[in-house]
Motif scaffolding. Structure first.
Motif, PDB file in Angstrom:
ATOM      1  N   GLY A   1       6.116  11.119 -13.434  1.00  0.00           N
ATOM      2  CA  GLY A   1       5.469   9.914 -13.274  1.00  0.00           C
ATOM      3  C   GLY A   1       4.490   9.594 -14.242  1.00  0.00           C
ATOM      4  N   LEU A   2       3.663  10.812 -14.118  1.00  0.00           N
ATOM      5  CA  LEU A   2       2.356  10.648 -14.997  1.00  0.00           C
ATOM      6  C   LEU A   2       2.822  10.589 -16.500  1.00  0.00           C
ATOM      7  N   SER A   3       3.840  11.123 -17.101  1.00  0.00           N
ATOM      8  CA  SER A   3       3.983  11.295 -18.389  1.00  0.00           C
ATOM      9  C   SER A   3       4.463  10.068 -19.002  1.00  0.00           C
ATOM     10  N   ARG A   4       4.539   8.877 -17.982  1.00  0.00           N
ATOM     11  CA  ARG A   4       4.852   7.670 -18.559  1.00  0.00           C
ATOM     12  C   ARG A   4       3.529   6.656 -18.613  1.00  0.00           C
ATOM     13  N   LEU A   5       2.501   7.239 -18.306  1.00  0.00           N
ATOM     14  CA  LEU A   5       1.141   6.539 -18.268  1.00  0.00           C
ATOM     15  C   LEU A   5       0.514   6.653 -19.393  1.00  0.00           C
TER      16      LEU A   5
ATOM     17  N   GLU B   1      10.769   4.452  -9.750  1.00  0.00           N
ATOM     18  CA  GLU B   1      11.982   4.420 -10.561  1.00  0.00           C
ATOM     19  C   GLU B   1      12.656   5.592 -10.968  1.00  0.00           C
ATOM     20  N   GLY B   2      11.782   6.819 -10.884  1.00  0.00           N
ATOM     21  CA  GLY B   2      12.324   8.138 -11.004  1.00  0.00           C
ATOM     22  C   GLY B   2      13.255   8.655  -9.937  1.00  0.00           C
ATOM     23  N   ARG B   3      13.072   8.103  -8.844  1.00  0.00           N
ATOM     24  CA  ARG B   3      13.766   8.698  -7.418  1.00  0.00           C
ATOM     25  C   ARG B   3      15.216   8.185  -7.733  1.00  0.00           C
TER      26      ARG B   3
ATOM     27  N   LEU C   1      -2.763   4.071 -10.539  1.00  0.00           N
ATOM     28  CA  LEU C   1      -2.019   4.271  -9.215  1.00  0.00           C
ATOM     29  C   LEU C   1      -0.967   3.498  -9.050  1.00  0.00           C
ATOM     30  N   LYS C   2      -1.198   2.151  -9.225  1.00  0.00           N
ATOM     31  CA  LYS C   2       0.225   1.194  -9.038  1.00  0.00           C
ATOM     32  C   LYS C   2       0.986   1.619 -10.194  1.00  0.00           C
ATOM     33  N   ALA C   3       0.581   1.853 -11.409  1.00  0.00           N
ATOM     34  CA  ALA C   3       1.837   2.512 -12.418  1.00  0.00           C
ATOM     35  C   ALA C   3       2.269   3.557 -12.234  1.00  0.00           C
ATOM     36  N   LEU C   4       1.710   4.497 -11.517  1.00  0.00           N
ATOM     37  CA  LEU C   4       2.313   5.883 -11.011  1.00  0.00           C
ATOM     38  C   LEU C   4       3.469   5.486  -9.908  1.00  0.00           C
ATOM     39  N   ALA C   5       2.979   4.802  -9.203  1.00  0.00           N
ATOM     40  CA  ALA C   5       3.955   4.463  -8.028  1.00  0.00           C
ATOM     41  C   ALA C   5       5.064   4.007  -8.321  1.00  0.00           C
TER      42      ALA C   5
ATOM     43  N   LEU D   1       0.660  -1.155   0.049  1.00  0.00           N
ATOM     44  CA  LEU D   1       0.102  -0.201  -0.069  1.00  0.00           C
ATOM     45  C   LEU D   1       0.963   1.217   0.019  1.00  0.00           C
ATOM     46  N   GLU D   2       1.939   1.268   0.530  1.00  0.00           N
ATOM     47  CA  GLU D   2       2.758   2.359   0.805  1.00  0.00           C
ATOM     48  C   GLU D   2       2.894   3.294  -0.296  1.00  0.00           C
ATOM     49  N   PRO D   3       3.493   2.528  -1.353  1.00  0.00           N
ATOM     50  CA  PRO D   3       3.993   3.325  -2.622  1.00  0.00           C
ATOM     51  C   PRO D   3       2.636   3.932  -3.376  1.00  0.00           C
ATOM     52  N   GLU D   4       1.728   3.288  -3.371  1.00  0.00           N
ATOM     53  CA  GLU D   4       0.644   3.937  -4.049  1.00  0.00           C
ATOM     54  C   GLU D   4      -0.175   4.977  -3.089  1.00  0.00           C
ATOM     55  N   LEU D   5      -0.118   4.812  -1.963  1.00  0.00           N
ATOM     56  CA  LEU D   5      -0.635   6.003  -0.943  1.00  0.00           C
ATOM     57  C   LEU D   5       0.354   7.158  -1.098  1.00  0.00           C
ATOM     58  N   ARG D   6       1.655   6.728  -1.191  1.00  0.00           N
ATOM     59  CA  ARG D   6       2.473   8.177  -1.261  1.00  0.00           C
ATOM     60  C   ARG D   6       2.422   8.887  -2.431  1.00  0.00           C
ATOM     61  N   ALA D   7       2.065   8.039  -3.664  1.00  0.00           N
ATOM     62  CA  ALA D   7       1.908   8.622  -4.869  1.00  0.00           C
ATOM     63  C   ALA D   7       0.458   9.312  -4.990  1.00  0.00           C
ATOM     64  N   ALA D   8      -0.700   8.877  -4.367  1.00  0.00           N
ATOM     65  CA  ALA D   8      -1.727   9.597  -4.447  1.00  0.00           C
ATOM     66  C   ALA D   8      -1.566  10.885  -3.375  1.00  0.00           C
ATOM     67  N   GLN D   9      -0.833  10.826  -2.403  1.00  0.00           N
ATOM     68  CA  GLN D   9      -0.640  11.813  -1.742  1.00  0.00           C
ATOM     69  C   GLN D   9       0.226  12.794  -2.269  1.00  0.00           C
TER      70      GLN D   9
END
Lengths: 338, 188
Positions: free
Chosen positions: B133-137, B186-188, B177-181, A38-46
């Protein structure tokens, strides 16, 4: 599978909590077993929520409004220009009876405008307009050109040919829109297809008893069978009954109604095994019902109501499909890719 | 109904009244709708196109197209906001299909937004990471994520804006959201 469903549910709950102002850490504490996922997805949403705090720079709101106002002013200043014509044509499509009645035969004006554009060297614009879709600036030019194509056809058979081509262009656009998940666009295109096929059926009535009748009949049946096959394939791809599905259903019904009439005329022969182009139907063979009959009126009424429901909006452009020769009449544009 | 929901409902009622006035040609009412929705629409466009100048040009075009389309606007559950986002999204798709010489993100967007003194620098850094990140989706995933999380639209409004069912939009959101995460990691 169940674990994934639980994870998705946990994510959904955490996203709602974030929207209420809860921290990511607080959410994760509620689902320790899913923390790593959950953490990466929640951080992305945040991060997205934080990014949303960006606002316009000073003066930007006024600057953009100036450009919008200037465009509106320009549109409203136009008098006897394409802008006025465009508004008339739009009024015609939406059947907005609150507007004052038109004083001119707009289809004649449209045909004249298209002809003038061509004669005065607007060939480039005409060419560009051929690919325009509903909502795009050149779409009205395209409509004018298409109306002119029909009106300027030398004979009813030629008009029928043009109507079939236009119908197939609409069907091709519907297929392309479906391919890119543009169901609204597909619905609009299917309504236009139904309209063109209805007009084609009316024109076919005028050829009853002429030497061209058998050839026209075979061509229409062949085309309609192709259309039905394509529409069925597209319909199978729809999982929900949305606006496009309703438009699709109307188009299938329309195509099937047309096929039934031609089959009845042709002595109940199976589609695809029709008699040759030179074999004319005997005198008095039942064919398409007369334009004024209840059946024909019903068909026209369905198409007309579909057209009334049609709403034109901006949509992305789509590429045109290639031409495919068809027997009977002169080679036509193909619409139905397997 | 909590305060937030009440505010949202009142806002939607106001939108409906303004839209009805604007449909009669009332430029002042349309101007009020513009003032309400330019900031979110501009932000949406800023996240979706390569340069901030392009976002500004597109924003003008979106509201001009909205003005033109107003006679055909029908009051709906999702409201004016979802409708104008739909126009914005279509304009972005058209922008990428019709223009061939767009500047890349690295050349323009990041530098321009960092130079904008009107906003908090930390926000810009986050925005830059999100934008990259979004630009890769895929386009559709970008739209759903920006509308949901940057603009805070409901599932129903997002569904109206992208022309899909709510269920389909929820699925797209989860995948996106999974793809963006993954992309941001990867970008960091």
């Amino acid at each position: 599978m169940k674990a994934k469903a639980n994870l998705d549910l946990a994510l959904e709950q955490c996203l709602l909590a974030l929207a209420r102002g809860e921290s990511v850490e607080a959410c994760l504490k509620r689902f320790p077993q899913w923390r790593a996922q959950l953490e990466p997805e929640l951080r992305a949403a945040q991060a997205m929520r934080e990014a949303g705090h960006i606002g316009p720079e000073p003066g930007q709101v006024e600057r953009i409004w100036s450009s919008v106002s200037a465009r509106i002013d320009e549109e409203q200043r136009s008098t006897v220009t394409s802008g006025r014509l465009v508004r008339y044509l739009r009024r015609d499509r939406s059947e907005d009876w609150s507007q004052p009645p038109r004083r001119f035969d707009m289809s004649a004006i449209a045909a004249t405008v298209a002809l003038l554009i061509t004669l005065l060297g607007g060939g480039g614009m005409v060419y560009a307009a051929q690919d325009a879709l509903p909502g795009q600036p050149l779409y009205q030019v395209r409509e004018a050109i298409e109306a002119a194509r029909v009106r300027l056809s030398a004979s009813e058979q030629a008009q029928l040919q043009v109507r079939l081509e236009l119908a197939e262009e609409r069907l091709s656009e519907a297929e392309q829109a479906m391919n890119r998940e543009g169901r609204q666009d597909a619905s609009t295109a299917l309504q236009a297809y139904t309209e063109q096929m209805t007009r084609a059926g009316e024109l076919a009535q005028g050829l009853k008893g002429t030497p061209q009748e058998a050839r026209v009949r075979e061509t229409i049946l062949e085309r309609v069978n192709e259309h039905i096959a394509l529409l069925q394939r597209l319909q199978d791809r729809l999982h929900e009954r949305d606006e496009a599905a309703e438009g699709m259903q109307r188009a299938v019904e329309q195509a099937e109604a047309l096929r039934e009439r031609w089959q009845a005329r042709n002595g109940q022969e199976e589609p695809g095994v029709q008699s040759g182009p030179e074999e004319a139907a005997p005198e008095g063979t039942p064919g398409l019902t007369p334009p004024g009959s209840p059946e024909q009126q019903g068909m026209i009424s369905r198409a007309a109501s579909a057209a009334r429901r049609s709403r034109f909006r901006h949509s992305p452009p789509a590429s045109r499909s290639n031409l495919r020769p068809s027997p009977g009449l002169r080679p036509a544009r193909p619409c139905c890719r397997a | 109904m909590d305060d937030g929901e009440m505010r949202e409902e009142l806002s939607q009622v106001q939108d409906n009244l303004l839209t009805a006035r604007a449909q009669t040609g009332d430029r002042e009412a349309f101007g009020e709708l513009y003032r309400r929705y330019l900031p979110p629409v501009l932000r949406f466009l800023t996240f979706r196109v390569a340069s901030r100048n392009d976002a500004e040009d597109l924003a003008g075009l979106v509201f001009y197209r909205a003005w033109q389309a107003l006679p055909r606007y029908r009051e709906q559950e999702a409201g004016f906001r979802a409708w104008v986002y739909r126009i914005a999204r279509n304009s972005v798709i058209d922008y990428y299909r019709t223009s061939r010489n767009h500047a890349s993100l690295d050349e323009s967007w990041a530098g321009a937004i960092m130079a904008d003194s009107a906003n908090d620098p930390d926000t810009h850094i986050v925005a830059e990471e999100v934008r990259a990140g979004l630009s890769r989706l895929p386009e559709e995933q970008q739209t759903v994520l920006v509308l949901r999380f940057v603009e805070g639209l409901s599932h129903a409004e997002v569904a109206e804006a992208v022309g899909k069912s709510e269920g389909a939009c929820r699925m797209i959101q989860l995948r996106a959201l999974k793809a963006l995460a993954r992309a941001m990691g990867e970008g960091r």
